[in-house]
Design a protein around this motif. Structure first.
Motif, PDB file in Angstrom:
ATOM      1  N   VAL A  47      -0.278   2.903   4.802  1.00 35.59           N
ATOM      2  CA  VAL A  47      -0.631   3.845   5.825  1.00 35.59           C
ATOM      3  C   VAL A  47      -1.990   4.092   5.526  1.00 35.59           C
ATOM      4  CG1 VAL A  47       1.536   5.394   5.740  1.00 35.59           C
ATOM      5  CG2 VAL A  47      -0.022   6.063   3.838  1.00 35.59           C
ATOM      6  N   THR A  48      -2.741   4.553   6.687  1.00 39.38           N
ATOM      7  CA  THR A  48      -4.141   4.761   6.809  1.00 39.38           C
ATOM      8  C   THR A  48      -4.664   5.967   7.984  1.00 39.38           C
ATOM      9  OG1 THR A  48      -6.284   3.887   6.926  1.00 39.38           O
ATOM     10  CG2 THR A  48      -4.518   2.848   8.517  1.00 39.38           C
ATOM     11  N   THR A  49      -5.563   6.626   7.552  1.00 44.73           N
ATOM     12  CA  THR A  49      -6.126   7.587   8.383  1.00 44.73           C
ATOM     13  C   THR A  49      -7.195   6.841   9.372  1.00 44.73           C
ATOM     14  OG1 THR A  49      -7.847   8.406   6.817  1.00 44.73           O
ATOM     15  CG2 THR A  49      -5.666   9.361   6.970  1.00 44.73           C
ATOM     16  N   ARG A  50      -7.494   5.478   9.127  1.00 44.10           N
ATOM     17  CA  ARG A  50      -8.516   4.845   9.867  1.00 44.10           C
ATOM     18  C   ARG A  50      -7.881   4.726  11.336  1.00 44.10           C
ATOM     19  NH1 ARG A  50      -8.512  -0.157  11.278  1.00 44.10           N
ATOM     20  NH2 ARG A  50      -8.086  -1.391   9.736  1.00 44.10           N
ATOM     21  N   ALA A  51      -9.035   4.607  12.265  1.00 48.52           N
ATOM     22  CA  ALA A  51      -8.621   4.325  13.632  1.00 48.52           C
ATOM     23  C   ALA A  51      -8.127   2.957  13.846  1.00 48.52           C
ATOM     24  CB  ALA A  51      -9.617   4.466  14.817  1.00 48.52           C
ATOM     25  N   ARG A  52      -7.169   2.680  14.649  1.00 48.32           N
ATOM     26  CA  ARG A  52      -6.403   1.301  14.965  1.00 48.32           C
ATOM     27  C   ARG A  52      -7.621   0.341  15.328  1.00 48.32           C
ATOM     28  NH1 ARG A  52      -3.655  -1.449  18.738  1.00 48.32           N
ATOM     29  NH2 ARG A  52      -3.714   0.256  20.299  1.00 48.32           N
ATOM     30  N   ARG A  53      -7.585  -0.662  15.136  1.00 43.37           N
ATOM     31  CA  ARG A  53      -8.481  -1.876  15.723  1.00 43.37           C
ATOM     32  C   ARG A  53      -7.587  -2.330  16.825  1.00 43.37           C
ATOM     33  NH1 ARG A  53      -9.747  -4.764  10.347  1.00 43.37           N
ATOM     34  NH2 ARG A  53     -11.733  -3.537   9.381  1.00 43.37           N
ATOM     35  N   HIS A  61       0.384  -4.177  10.985  1.00 40.70           N
ATOM     36  CA  HIS A  61      -0.824  -4.185  10.106  1.00 40.70           C
ATOM     37  C   HIS A  61      -1.182  -2.879   9.159  1.00 40.70           C
ATOM     38  CE1 HIS A  61      -1.862  -6.853  13.304  1.00 40.70           C
ATOM     39  NE2 HIS A  61      -2.114  -7.653  12.228  1.00 40.70           N
ATOM     40  N   TYR A  62      -0.676  -1.997   9.732  1.00 42.91           N
ATOM     41  CA  TYR A  62      -0.598  -0.519   8.925  1.00 42.91           C
ATOM     42  C   TYR A  62      -0.004   0.483   9.805  1.00 42.91           C
ATOM     43  CZ  TYR A  62      -5.140  -1.489   6.680  1.00 42.91           C
ATOM     44  OH  TYR A  62      -6.135  -1.836   5.745  1.00 42.91           O
ATOM     45  N   ARG A  63       0.513   1.695   8.968  1.00 43.38           N
ATOM     46  CA  ARG A  63       1.025   2.848   9.780  1.00 43.38           C
ATOM     47  C   ARG A  63      -0.242   3.845  10.063  1.00 43.38           C
ATOM     48  NH1 ARG A  63       5.665   5.013   6.378  1.00 43.38           N
ATOM     49  NH2 ARG A  63       5.157   7.063   7.539  1.00 43.38           N
ATOM     50  N   PHE A  64      -0.493   3.982  10.972  1.00 45.74           N
ATOM     51  CA  PHE A  64      -1.737   4.840  11.372  1.00 45.74           C
ATOM     52  C   PHE A  64      -1.318   6.404  11.366  1.00 45.74           C
ATOM     53  CE2 PHE A  64      -2.523   0.572  12.960  1.00 45.74           C
ATOM     54  CZ  PHE A  64      -3.766   0.299  12.415  1.00 45.74           C
ATOM     55  N   ILE A  65      -1.906   7.235  10.571  1.00 43.31           N
ATOM     56  CA  ILE A  65      -1.362   8.487  10.409  1.00 43.31           C
ATOM     57  C   ILE A  65      -2.554   9.448  10.416  1.00 43.31           C
ATOM     58  CG2 ILE A  65       0.969   7.960   9.347  1.00 43.31           C
ATOM     59  CD1 ILE A  65      -0.347   8.934   6.721  1.00 43.31           C
ATOM     60  N   ASP A  66      -2.273  10.732  10.746  1.00 44.61           N
ATOM     61  CA  ASP A  66      -3.330  11.486  10.672  1.00 44.61           C
ATOM     62  C   ASP A  66      -3.499  12.181   9.302  1.00 44.61           C
ATOM     63  OD1 ASP A  66      -1.443  13.867  10.355  1.00 44.61           O
ATOM     64  OD2 ASP A  66      -1.692  14.088  12.397  1.00 44.61           O
ATOM     65  N   GLN A  67      -4.777  13.207   8.734  1.00 41.21           N
ATOM     66  CA  GLN A  67      -4.907  13.302   7.336  1.00 41.21           C
ATOM     67  C   GLN A  67      -4.012  14.279   7.072  1.00 41.21           C
ATOM     68  OE1 GLN A  67      -7.912  12.107   5.886  1.00 41.21           O
ATOM     69  NE2 GLN A  67      -6.542  12.966   3.995  1.00 41.21           N
ATOM     70  N   ALA A  91      -3.027   4.189   1.632  1.00 44.72           N
ATOM     71  CA  ALA A  91      -2.258   4.283   0.485  1.00 44.72           C
ATOM     72  C   ALA A  91      -0.949   3.360   0.818  1.00 44.72           C
ATOM     73  CB  ALA A  91      -1.615   5.777   0.474  1.00 44.72           C
ATOM     74  N   THR A  92      -0.282   3.226  -0.322  1.00 41.52           N
ATOM     75  CA  THR A  92       0.947   2.374  -0.415  1.00 41.52           C
ATOM     76  C   THR A  92       2.121   2.973  -0.556  1.00 41.52           C
ATOM     77  OG1 THR A  92      -0.310   0.525  -1.523  1.00 41.52           O
ATOM     78  CG2 THR A  92       2.090   0.629  -1.675  1.00 41.52           C
TER      79      THR A  92
END
Ligand code: ADP
Ligand code: 5GP
Length: 216
Positions: A47-53, A61-67, A91-92
Motif C-alpha cells: 500500500v502507498t500514499t504516493r500518487a499513481r503513475r 503495482h500498489y494499492r493507492f490509499i490516503d494517509q 507498507a506491506t
C-alpha cells in the motif's frame, strides 16, 4: 525455472525474497521478468500514499490509499513493515504474506532498506535479501531520465536519496551490479533456486528420508 526433485515432492514453507536498490537501478524491471508464469513467485502488493503513475494499475503495482487509511492500517497491526520513502508512506500488508508462506508459496518484495530491516527483525528465517547496485551513478541518472515517469524535481530527489539507499548495501545477503539485465535475471533465479533448497525450508524432509531409508 525448474525446481529440483526435493522441492517438487516435499512440502516446504515459502520464503520472502526482497529486492532493494536505489530508484532506477532496475528492481521493477527484474521483478517483472521474475514473475513470469511458472516462476512459483508471487508479488507482495504494497500500500502507498504516493500518487499513481500513468503506467501503474491499482492492485497490480500498489494499492493507492490516503494517509488516514494508512494510519488506520498501521495502528490496527495490519502492516508487516512500513516506511516513509521519498516523502510518501509505503507498507506491506501482513495477511497475504503470512498466508502465502504457510501454503509454501514464495513472495517477492520490492521494498527499501528500512522495510527490509523490519522483516529481518521479525522473520529472519523466512528472508533472503538481494541488493541491486547500478553500474555507475551516471547510468543511474540516465535510467531515471529514460524511464520518463517522474517530473524532473522528483528525479532529482530520487538521485539525492540514491546515495543513502546504497549506503545500506551491506545489510543484504546477496549483492549484484545490474549491468547486463539478462545476467542479473539469471543471478536472481540462481539465488531463488538455492534458497528453495535450504534444509530449514523443507519440513517434509525427515519423513521423506525415513521413507527412503525404509526401502529395501
Ligand atoms: P527501479 O524499479 O529500481 O526504480 P526500473 O526497473 O524502473 O528501476 O528501471 C529504471 C529504468 O532502467 C527503466 O527504464 C528500465 O528499462 C531500465 N533498466 C533496468 N535495468 C537495466 C539494465 N540492466 N540495462 C539498461 N537499462 C536498464
Ligand atoms: P516507487 O515510488 O519508485 O514505486 O518506490 C519508491 C521506493 O519505495 C522503492 O525503493 C521501493 O522499493 C520502496 N517501497 C515500495 N513499496 C514498499 C513497501 O511496502 N515498504 C517499504 N519499506 N518500501 C517500499
Amino acid at each position: 525455472m525448474a525446481d529440483t526433485a526435493p522441492a517438487d515432492t516435499i512440502a516446504r514453507r515459502g520464503f520472502m525474497l526482497v529486492l532493494s536498490s536505489p530508484s532506477g537501478a532496475g528492481k521493477s524491471t527484474l521483478t517483472r521478468a521474475l514473475l513470469k508464469p511458472g516462476s512459483g513467485l508471487e508479488l507482495s502488493i504494497s500500500v502507498t500514499t504516493r500518487a499513481r503513475r500513468h503506467s501503474e494499475i491499482e492492485d497490480v503495482h500498489y494499492r493507492f490509499i490516503d494517509q488516514k487509511r494508512f494510519d488506520r492500517m498501521r495502528d490496527a497491526g495490519e502492516l508487516l513493515e512500513w516506511a516513509e520513502v521519498h516523502g510518501n508512506c509505503y507498507a506491506t500488508p501482513r495477511e497475504p504474506v503470512e498466508a502465502a508462506l504457510a501454503a509454501g508459496r514464495d513472495v517477492l518484495f520490492d521494498i527499501d532498506w528500512q522495510g527490509t530491516r523490519q522483516l529481518a527483525e521479525k522473520m529472519a528465517d523466512d528472508l533472503a535479501r538481494v541488493f541491486i547496485l547500478p553500474p555507475s551513478m551516471a547510468e543511474l541518472r540516465a535510467r531515471l531520465d529514460r524511464r520518463a515517469e517522474d517530473p524532473p524535481e522528483v528525479i532529482a530527489r530520487r538521485l539525492a536519496a540514491a546515495r543513502d539507499e546504497i549506503a545500506h548495501w551491506d545489510e543484504y545477503d546477496y549483492v549484484l551490479v545490474n549491468d547486463d539485465l539478462q545476467r542479473s535475471l539469471e543471478a536472481v533465479q540462481a539465488i531463488i533456486a538455492a534458497e528453495r533448497l535450504k534444509r530449514a525450508r523443507q519440513p517434509g524432509l525427515p519423513a521423506f528420508v525415513d521413507g527412503l531409508l525404509s526401502e529395501p
